[in-house]
Write an enzyme that holds these catalytic residues in place. Sequence first.
Site, short mmCIF file in Angstrom:
data_model
loop_
_atom_site.label_atom_id
_atom_site.label_comp_id
_atom_site.label_asym_id
_atom_site.label_seq_id
_atom_site.Cartn_x
_atom_site.Cartn_y
_atom_site.Cartn_z
N ASN A 13 0.88 -1.17 0.00
CA ASN A 13 0.00 0.00 0.00
C ASN A 13 0.92 1.22 0.00
O ASN A 13 1.48 1.57 1.02
CB ASN A 13 -0.89 -0.03 1.26
CG ASN A 13 -1.69 1.26 1.42
OD1 ASN A 13 -1.82 2.04 0.47
ND2 ASN A 13 -2.24 1.46 2.61
N LYS A 15 0.21 4.26 -0.35
CA LYS A 15 -0.39 5.48 0.23
C LYS A 15 -0.10 6.67 -0.70
O LYS A 15 -0.11 6.51 -1.91
CB LYS A 15 0.14 5.69 1.65
CG LYS A 15 0.02 4.41 2.49
CD LYS A 15 0.23 4.58 3.94
CE LYS A 15 0.03 3.24 4.64
NZ LYS A 15 0.10 3.31 6.09
N HIS A 98 -9.45 1.39 4.49
CA HIS A 98 -8.18 1.56 5.21
C HIS A 98 -8.38 2.53 6.38
O HIS A 98 -9.13 3.51 6.26
CB HIS A 98 -7.11 2.09 4.26
CG HIS A 98 -5.75 2.05 4.89
ND1 HIS A 98 -5.30 3.05 5.71
CD2 HIS A 98 -4.78 1.10 4.85
CE1 HIS A 98 -4.10 2.71 6.16
NE2 HIS A 98 -3.76 1.54 5.65
N GLU A 100 -6.68 4.85 7.52
CA GLU A 100 -6.39 6.27 7.26
C GLU A 100 -7.59 6.94 6.58
O GLU A 100 -7.84 8.12 6.80
CB GLU A 100 -5.11 6.41 6.42
CG GLU A 100 -3.88 6.17 7.29
CD GLU A 100 -2.68 5.60 6.56
OE1 GLU A 100 -2.63 5.67 5.32
OE2 GLU A 100 -1.79 5.08 7.24
N GLU A 170 -5.75 -4.87 10.42
CA GLU A 170 -4.73 -3.85 10.66
C GLU A 170 -5.04 -3.07 11.93
O GLU A 170 -5.86 -2.13 11.90
CB GLU A 170 -4.67 -2.88 9.49
CG GLU A 170 -4.28 -3.52 8.18
CD GLU A 170 -3.65 -2.51 7.25
OE1 GLU A 170 -2.49 -2.72 6.85
OE2 GLU A 170 -4.28 -1.50 6.93
N GLY A 176 2.19 2.32 10.60
CA GLY A 176 3.17 3.39 10.42
C GLY A 176 3.85 3.82 11.71
O GLY A 176 4.51 4.86 11.76
N SER A 216 3.03 -2.13 10.33
CA SER A 216 4.47 -2.22 10.61
C SER A 216 5.05 -3.61 10.33
O SER A 216 6.00 -4.03 10.96
CB SER A 216 4.77 -1.79 12.05
OG SER A 216 4.42 -0.42 12.23
P1 PGA Z 1 2.70 0.25 7.55
O1 PGA Z 1 1.26 0.46 6.88
O2 PGA Z 1 3.23 -1.06 7.05
O3 PGA Z 1 3.51 1.42 7.13
O4 PGA Z 1 2.47 0.20 9.04
C1 PGA Z 1 0.39 -0.62 6.71
C2 PGA Z 1 -0.88 -0.14 6.08
O5 PGA Z 1 -1.29 1.00 6.34
O6 PGA Z 1 -1.50 -0.86 5.28
#
Ligand code: PGA
Length: 255
Positions: A13, A15, A98, A100, A170, A176, A216
């Site tokens: 992803n 982003k 997601h 976010e 998640e 992140g 992460s």
């Molecule tokens: P990350 O993001 O691996 O940077 O923690 C995962 C995600 O948002 O799908």
Amino acid sequence: MNKATRKAVIAGNWKMNNTPAEATALINELKPLVKDADCDVVLCVPYIDLFAAMEAAKGSNIKIGAENCHWAEKGAFTGEVSAKMLAAAGVEYVIIGHSERRQYFGETDVTVHDRVRAALNENLKVILCVGETETENEQHITAEVLRKQTKIALQGVSEEELKNIIIAYEPVWAIGTGKVATADDACKYNGIIRDCIAELYTKEAAEGFTIQYGGSMNEKNAAELLAKVNVDGGLIGGASLVASKFAAIVEAASK
Ligand code: PGA
């Protein structure tokens, strides 16, 4: 069906990262590194990168997805892109729900459901994200949150349509942040989602259903997470922006 027969899916992803030129360069670097993968390899990229990404991935085992889609086919929704447009452009996958989007853009369980419905109508493959916030985790209501998000998103989705969906568990506090769920917790909560699928559909559907972990996941912790019986892949943010790191996770999933 069980873990041995479920195909792992490692999805990046990106982003809001990479220009079209950077997308082409990253995919060109990645292609030789993942060509022997024994799992599905997907990159979900910003809308503006989709054409460059699909062009760069042509003839390889890398599949391209978007990071969201709107529920309407078309209309007065400035700044949005419909599932129909994605399908017409040749996009195969789409991330929906997601955290976010839920956190910063007002996405609710109901709009997530509507977007899932639109994506399925266009035969897109959906990566549906569910997960608890830090507060919900501290309140020990993770299972309830996951069940609620899953049940609302899948309302009216048939068992046949379910074949076009995978779920990414998640935990919001792990995204992140460098804080990763323990492999045991990832396995436990993926198991709760699987039980929910069994309740909504059949045991058979649940056994064949791919459930990723995300938050992460990186080249160092991937092998331990992916070894767990209920973890069928990963949704990777930060580590998907570096070809060698993403390739290492794909390799860990291919064992
Ligand atoms: P990350 O993001 O691996 O940077 O923690 C995962 C995600 O948002 O799908």
